[in-house]
Design an enzyme around this catalytic site. Structure first.
Site, PDB file in Angstrom:
ATOM      1  N   GLU A 385      38.641  41.763  46.190  1.00 41.70           N
ATOM      2  CA  GLU A 385      37.584  41.118  45.216  1.00 41.70           C
ATOM      3  C   GLU A 385      36.402  40.803  46.824  1.00 41.70           C
ATOM      4  OE1 GLU A 385      39.238  37.137  44.105  1.00 41.70           O
ATOM      5  OE2 GLU A 385      39.792  37.838  42.424  1.00 41.70           O
ATOM      6  N   GLU A 461      45.306  41.340  38.456  1.00 44.98           N
ATOM      7  CA  GLU A 461      45.927  39.652  38.622  1.00 44.98           C
ATOM      8  C   GLU A 461      45.746  38.824  37.217  1.00 44.98           C
ATOM      9  OE1 GLU A 461      44.054  37.337  41.802  1.00 44.98           O
ATOM     10  OE2 GLU A 461      44.007  39.200  43.370  1.00 44.98           O
TER      11      GLU A 461
HETATM   12  C1  GAL Z   1      42.564  35.675  42.720  1.00 41.92           C
HETATM   13  C2  GAL Z   1      42.752  36.758  43.924  1.00 41.92           C
HETATM   14  C3  GAL Z   1      44.062  35.725  44.833  1.00 41.92           C
HETATM   15  C4  GAL Z   1      44.808  34.509  44.661  1.00 41.92           C
HETATM   16  C5  GAL Z   1      44.006  34.739  43.116  1.00 41.92           C
HETATM   17  C6  GAL Z   1      44.652  33.028  42.597  1.00 41.92           C
HETATM   18  O1  GAL Z   1      40.962  35.759  43.119  1.00 41.92           O
HETATM   19  O2  GAL Z   1      43.000  37.971  44.468  1.00 41.92           O
HETATM   20  O3  GAL Z   1      44.410  36.277  46.389  1.00 41.92           O
HETATM   21  O4  GAL Z   1      43.832  34.068  45.386  1.00 41.92           O
HETATM   22  O5  GAL Z   1      43.112  34.825  43.392  1.00 41.92           O
HETATM   23  O6  GAL Z   1      44.088  33.120  41.359  1.00 41.92           O
END
Ligand code: GAL
Length: 733
Positions: A385, A461
């Site tokens: 990110e 994710e």
């Molecule tokens: C994302 C990040 C992860 C975690 C996640 C929580 O943006 O890449 O490491 O923080 O959010 O939902």
């Protein structure tokens, strides 16, 4: 590099560092510690996220014979958080930056015959010249020598690495292994050889070719040759082979090197992922490598167990968010058939020139260390990110492709329409945060990439911060957590424009005060930090074919006052049975079938709805759910009207611990009622006591969380040479 000698045992440790610690004998008589080690054990939650930020010193002495003194001495550090300086016999011998990358340190010119002293000064501050540091990060990185340390005594020429390269055309596997030879002697004619054996130990192929070995470090690729009679590695049958390689001069064998390999074709295409030509949807989770109390300092057995859990819950993929992980975890993924997306360390932030130098070093190190794992299908070459930086990411992609043309690159972004420099556009899609409805849980890839064509695409994710859920949240919250996971999984399985998805995340984890629930925990897992499943985990496990395991898991605590207005229903049942029958109020209230709200799942969740608003003054009764397959009852789950604490169920990971290493055993303790259902809201305290060569990890007194807790005990190593067996007693209740 063979004849690895473990240097995990018999260290001394102290917080801080001063010059006099370099003087021989400084640590004499101090208590011993063993690796893996953390600079500070932490409470479960509510501690300062700076507690492990410190300079600390590790000391270990070792003896070398006159014969060994004629050889080259190399020490390997597999993971030290986050920076270290090495001193041998009081003299500076090198340093390493990066808490997740392996370091080989040659100490030949510093050692002497007899007793030697090694000092490792570790800096576990979040230094802004080292990724992922420099800004906010949503996880803790702890500190210390938290992975293995090994020693190698080597001839002047040795095999520093072996990339077992191959290609597969039609049914033919052609191999062209690449040896990295380190030779600090004169050039010579050397023969490189290897044998390839199957899991029964039978040698299937041997090869030897002769080369001019230059002085210094050189890379030598064997001429291509065909391997016959091999089977491919895949997620259902992960077939592995052992390669034993060695180098000889005209008289002697100089060194050998063992690696384990598997042969497979991975293709990331715009319409999905193909494994050995077969369309395969990747269903995975993100994994942080942290554990309660000791952070990263968990060894072999616990690392392997995490992969076992993922397999048990029906995942065929994992993303090593957000860094390179333990070889024990990756080895187990190879053995179980779990597809791995491994990435370099980083979180949202790009630092200055020195930071970027480490980024490039990390890409190289990741591939050099983990190249031979068949489970790894993609390298992550962006910092998770982070913003676009075409100059940097063109370089990271180039390095990855140069060292490994066989694998795709990805690079995880939160941005839409970002520079697409990798092979796969990998995106964290949290669009379901606002609309948990069935249709809008993942964006179409062109909405994200803003390209006018389809490209290989993957969701890296989902869920996470959009719906944090604690194991002790009320049923309604945990139910919604499961529903959302189920809808996103269904969409993942239905769409044909993505390789698959990785959910955020497998296990709850300790984090900074900037993130999480204010207690230094992010409750984003489908398991808690102790690896105990929440309702959502059952969504995945219940998708297994019944030939593997029959699952019938109601996602309710079946109590009449848990939900608002006393309703029991609706509640969900995660099951791979065809349908279920539900008993309440002492009678069958009907048959229930997979719900079309979860269309797309092989086994949609079953939603039990029943209008019990008029039943309030009827006595509550024991309940029962029966699962049917082909019309036959195959599983039953019961609930008590009058649930009371009846006993403690203890699940013990192993009966035998090695005392040649710091081995661990996990105990899962569940306080249950008369039907073995967890007493989820129980409020009590456990006292754990160990005897013999065992130590408890974490506090002696602890409370269950959601009716359960797990804890680990570790063996106290007693003997370097032998694998002794420590039989230990059941915990005292
Ligand atoms: C994302 C990040 C992860 C975690 C996640 C929580 O943006 O890449 O490491 O923080 O959010 O939902």
């Amino acid at each position: 590099m063979e004849n690895r000698e473990s240097w995990n045992l018999h260290w001394h440790f102290t917080e801080g560092f001063s010059e006099d610690m370099l003087i021989e004998g400084f640590f004499d008589g101090a208590p011993e510690i063993h690796l893996p080690h953390t600079v500070k054990e932490l409470p479960y939650n509510y501690f300062s996220h700076e507690a492990t930020a410190m300079i600390s010193t590790y000391e270990r002495s070792f003896c070398l014979s006159d014969e060994e003194l004629l050889k080259r001495s190399v020490v390997e550090f597999e993971g030290v958080m986050a920076y270290f300086d090495l001193y041998i016999n009081g003299k500076y011998a090198g340093s390493h930056k990066g808490g997740y990358s392996r370091a080989y340190m040659e100490i030949t010119s510093f050692v002497k015959s007899g007793k030697n002293t090694m000092i490792v000064v570790v800096d576990s501050h979040e230094r802004d010249d080292i990724p992922p540091f420099g800004f906010v990060i949503d996880y803790l990185t702890y500190g210390g020598i938290y992975r293995d340390v090994s020693f190698y005594s080597l001839e002047s020429a040795y095999i520093a690495n072996l990339f077992f390269r191959y290609d597969i055309e039609r049914d033919t596997i052609n191999s062209y292994p690449e040896f990295v030879i380190d030779n600090n002697g004169a050039p010579f004619k050397g023969t490189l050889c290897y044998s390839l054996s199957n899991s029964d130990g039978n040698i299937i192929h041997t090869e030897s070719q002769t080369f001019d070995i230059r002085s210094g470090k050189s890379t030598i690729v064997m001429a291509k040759h065909q391997l016959e009679g091999l089977k491919l590695w895949d997620v259902d049958k992960p077939i592995l082979y052992d390669v034993h390689a060695w180098i000889t001069d005209d008289k002697n064998e100089l060194d050998s090197h063992d690696v384990r390999v598997g042969f497979r074709i991975t293709e990331c295409r715009p319409d999905g992922f193909y494994l050995n030509g077969k369309y395969t949807k990747i269903v995975g989770m993100n994994r942080h490598q942290s554990y309660p109390y000791i952070g990263y300092a968990m060894g072999r057995r616990a690392q392997q167990a995490d992969a076992d859990i993922l397999k048990e819950y029906n995942f065929n993929g994992v993303r090593t968010s957000h860094y390179m992980q333990s070889r024990y975890f990756l080895d187990r993924c190879d053995e179980l058939g779990i597809l791995v997306f491994e990435e370099i360390p980083g979180w949202g932030h790009l630092g200055g020139d020195e930071f970027k130098k480490v980024v490039l070093q990390d890409v190289k190190s990741m591939i050099e260390t983990d190249f031979n794992h068949p489970s790894i299908f993609m390298w992550g070459v962006r910092l998770n990110e982070s913003g676009d930086d075409d100059e940097l990411y063109t370089k990271t992609n180039m390095i990855a492709h140069r060292f490994d043309p066989s694998r795709s690159t990805g690079g995880v972004r939160y941005m839409q329409g970002s520079s697409f420099l990798e092979d796969v556009y990998t995106y964290n899609d949290f669009c379901h945060a606002d609309d948990p409805g069935l249709d809008n849980v993942q964006l179409d890839q062109r909405q994200v990439t803003r390209l006018d064509r389809d490209v290989p695409y993957m969701v890296t994710e989902y869920m996470g911060h959009t719906f944090p859920t604690k194991p002790f949240d009320n049923e309604k919250k945990r139910d919604e957590h499961a529903r959302r996971h189920a809808r996103i999984l269904a969409r993942t399985l239905l769409r044909r424009d993505s390789l698959g998805s990785f959910g955020w995340c497998a296990f709850d984890y300790n984090t900074h005060g900037d993130c999480g629930s204010g207690d230094k925990i992010c409750y984003h897992g489908i398991f808690d930090m102790f690896r105990i499943p929440k309702y959502a985990a059952w969504v995945y496990r219940s998708q297994k074919p019944t030939s593997e395991e029959i699952i019938l898991q109601p996602l309710t605590n079946f109590a009449r006052g848990e939900k608002d207005l006393n309703g029991i229903t609706p509640f969900l049942v995660a099951t791979n049975c065809d349908y279920i029958e539900v008993f309440m109020y002492g009678r069958s209230v009907g048959y229930y079938y997979p719900s079309d709200k979860f269309f797309g799942l092989p086994h949609p969740l079953i939603e039990v709805t029943f209008d019990d608003s008029t039943m309030w003054n009827i006595p509550w009764q024991d309940g029962k759910v029966i699962g049917y397959i082909n019309g036959e009852p195959v599983a039953e789950y019961c609930y008590a009207r009058d649930a009371y604490l009846q006993r403690m169920n203890v699940k013990q990971e192993t009966d035998v611990l090695s005392t040649a290493e710091v081995d661990t055993c996990r105990f899962e303790v569940k306080l249950v009622d008369q039907y073995s259902n967890p007493c989820e809201y129980i409020n009590t305290v456990f006292h754990f006591v160990t005897e013999g060569d065992l130590e408890l990890i974490g506090p002696e007194y602890t409370a269950p969380i959601g009716g359960h807790i797990a804890f680990w005990v570790k063996s106290v190593p007693t003997n370097l040479a032998n694998v002794c067996q420590a039989f230990f007693k059941r915990i005292k209740e």
